[in-house]
Design an enzyme around this catalytic site. Structure first.
Site, PDB file in Angstrom:
ATOM      1  N   SER A  88       0.845  -1.394  -0.041  1.00 14.88           N
ATOM      2  CA  SER A  88      -0.073  -0.003   0.071  1.00 14.88           C
ATOM      3  C   SER A  88       0.949   1.412  -0.023  1.00 14.88           C
ATOM      4  CB  SER A  88      -0.900   0.059   1.117  1.00 14.88           C
ATOM      5  OG  SER A  88      -0.366   0.921   2.331  1.00 14.88           O
ATOM      6  N   LYS A  89       0.259   2.293  -0.436  1.00 12.96           N
ATOM      7  CA  LYS A  89       0.802   3.611  -0.399  1.00 12.96           C
ATOM      8  C   LYS A  89       1.547   4.019   0.885  1.00 12.96           C
ATOM      9  CE  LYS A  89      -0.278   7.788  -3.210  1.00 12.96           C
ATOM     10  NZ  LYS A  89      -1.356   8.287  -3.984  1.00 12.96           N
ATOM     11  N   ARG A  90       0.570   3.359   2.029  1.00 12.43           N
ATOM     12  CA  ARG A  90       0.846   3.988   3.282  1.00 12.43           C
ATOM     13  C   ARG A  90       2.203   3.296   3.845  1.00 12.43           C
ATOM     14  NH1 ARG A  90      -4.381   5.145   2.878  1.00 12.43           N
ATOM     15  NH2 ARG A  90      -5.217   3.180   2.372  1.00 12.43           N
ATOM     16  N   ALA A 111       4.551   3.603   2.597  1.00 14.20           N
ATOM     17  CA  ALA A 111       5.394   4.441   1.880  1.00 14.20           C
ATOM     18  C   ALA A 111       6.934   4.418   2.504  1.00 14.20           C
ATOM     19  CB  ALA A 111       5.168   5.815   1.873  1.00 14.20           C
TER      20      ALA A 111
END
Ligand code: GLU
Length: 491
Positions: free
Chosen positions: A253-255, A257
């Site tokens: 996920s982008k999270r 990151a």
């Protein structure tokens, strides 16, 4: 009659382009290219609070870097608000939507109660039961409301989805969908901004999109969009929802990151580490698609030639970092030297190495020395630093072994003398001279080379010493051998 394929990539500019988004863009682009169609870019930026121009710039930049060129757009939804309002009016006139006045708190309470009673937490249509007088009074008082789409009470909505559902299963019970909001809260004077499912449908329809290819997290939006298509009098496109991308046991996920700096999720950070666009495209293509001959490495042209939607898989894709790196190394090894040099150059500059005045051919040869070993463009600068900066630190275990005593000093001196005489100073000439010295002294090539290698590079491991000597040049090599002698303790 077959219509020309038209696909689109429709990112929301809330940050950088992440690898999952890039995979979606790639499959849309590929399908358009493979079928002689059109690929369109649309920026879904109606949520003003969360969107930024910097993000748009970064997304466009990453797409360009990947070579995913678009034929139309970018369109910006924020500049199309009038269009959405017109279509909203159409829905209002036909009675397909109604205003709903519940506050956020009321909706939360409604949801909590439904969950507690083990019911589907859909909107309970409270505002649908308001009488016209009541609605008029609330409008006059400027009470905020959202527009909700009135989903049919029964029956099912057929979703033309080709991957996750397949024709037989592409059916959603209307009773379970719930009347969904198509705008944010607003008033008659200050209408709320239109929301994703609605603007996406209007745009996909008006822009003539024939195939919507996107992540599986949007599957539950598909029936809502199909309902909107029908209500607006448009024909829905074919939907394809791509499988999740997993990292180990977790959804990527982008999270997460940039949690591990070696494995960033943004395309631009991958670029900055020296991943190649060719390797990235090749690797991402395998996140849900497979080559008909099970090939793992293929050119962009071969990918286009072999791409088809029926080779997509429903199963989760695994983002295998080792494989990505391996692919990248393969592409690095197969780049023509001049191309590799051009790509490595900025990494060397960034490392602060002075390249001005350096001959391009020389630079290409230096870079070629490490092309077999480096898997990332960023690996070249640390690997080749000694070509640009004289080493001041020497591997301690090497120092202990090769700079130990007067014998070591003697070897360095003998090598220096031999190198002094080599004419011309080429790898072949150097090799002949060093071999002759080995013969004369009865020492092995290794015994003669290791102290010199350490003196030249600061390391016990490097590319072939004769090449390193040639590329450093006689003068610089001798200066380094001379300097290293001072490090040797003599009793
Ligand atoms: N803006 C949406 C997103 O970024 C687009 C989804 C879609 O492709 O319909 O997820």
């Amino acid at each position: 009659m077959s219509t020309k394929v038209k696909t689109r990539f429709a990112p929301s500019p809330t940050g950088f382009l992440h690898v999952g988004g890039a995979r979606t863009a790639l499959f849309n682009w590929l399908y358009a290219r493979a079928s002689g169609g059109t690929f369109l870019l649309r920026i879904e930026d109606t949520d003003e609070a969360r969107h930024s121009e910097a993000s748009v710039a970064q997304i466009l930049d990453s797409l360009s870097w990947l070579g995913l060129d678009w034929d139309e757009g970018p369109y910006f939804q924020s500049r199309r608000i009038e269009i959405y309002r017109e279509h909203l009016e159409r829905l209002r006139h036909s009675g397909a939507i109604y205003p709903a006045f519940e506050s956020k708190e009321e909706l939360e309470e409604m949801r909590a109660r439904a969950l507690a009673e083990k019911r589907n937490p859909i909107y309970d249509r409270r505002s649908l039961r308001l009488d016209p007088g009541d609605i008029a009074r609330r409008h006059a008082a400027g009470e905020p409301f959202v527009w909700r789409f009135r989903v049919p009470d029964d029956g099912a909505t057929q979703v033309p989805e080709t991957l996750m559902l397949g024709a037989a299963e592409g059916s959603f019970e209307n009773a379970a969908i719930g009347d969904f909001a198509i705008t944010r809260p607003g008033t008659l004077e200050q209408p709320g901004m239109p929301l994703y499912n609605f603007v996406c449908t209007v745009d996909d329809a008006l822009m003539g999109i024939t195939h919507v290819i996107r992540g599986v997290e949007h599957l539950s939006n598909a029936p809502k969009q199909v309902l909107l298509y029908r209500a607006l009098g448009f024909e829905p496109p074919a939907f394809t929802h791509l499988p999740l991308i997993m990292k180990g046991a977790r959804k990527m996920s982008k999270r997460d990151a940039d949690a591990d700096p070696r494995f960033p999720v943004s395309v631009s950070a991958r670029r900055d580490l020296g991943y190649l666009p060719e390797a990235t495209v090749n690797f991402l293509a395998l996140m849900g698609w497979s080559h008909p001959q099970a090939e793992e490495l293929f050119s962009r042209d071969a990918l286009i030639a072999n791409f088809s939607l029926d080779r997509l898989s429903r199963s989760n894709a695994n983002f295998d970092e080792d494989k990505y790196l391996h692919h990248n190394g393969w592409y690095i090894r197969h780049l023509p030297p001049a191309d590799l040099t051009a790509r490595v150059r900025p990494f060397l500059e960034q490392a602060g190495f002075a390249l001005a005045g350096r001959n391009e051919g020389w630079l290409a040869e230096v870079i070629a020395l490490e092309a077999e070993r480096c898997k990332l463009l960023a690996d070249f600068a640390p690997a080749l630093g000694y070509f640009f900066v004289r080493p001041t630190e020497f591997e301690p275990k090497g120092v202990k072994k090769f700079f130990a005593d007067s014998e070591a000093l003697g070897r360095l001196k003998d090598m220096a003398a031999a190198l002094e005489a080599v004419q011309p100073f080429t790898r072949a000439g150097i090799e002949t001279a060093v071999r002759a010295l080995a013969e004369r002294t009865g020492l092995s090539l290794g015994a003669l080379s290791q102290p010199v290698r350490l003196a030249l590079t600061g390391r016990t491991f490097s590319p072939g010493l004769f090449e390193v000597l040639e590329l450093l040049g006689r003068e610089e090599s001798l200066a380094r051998i001379e300097a290293a002698q001072a490090l040797i303790p003599v009793a």
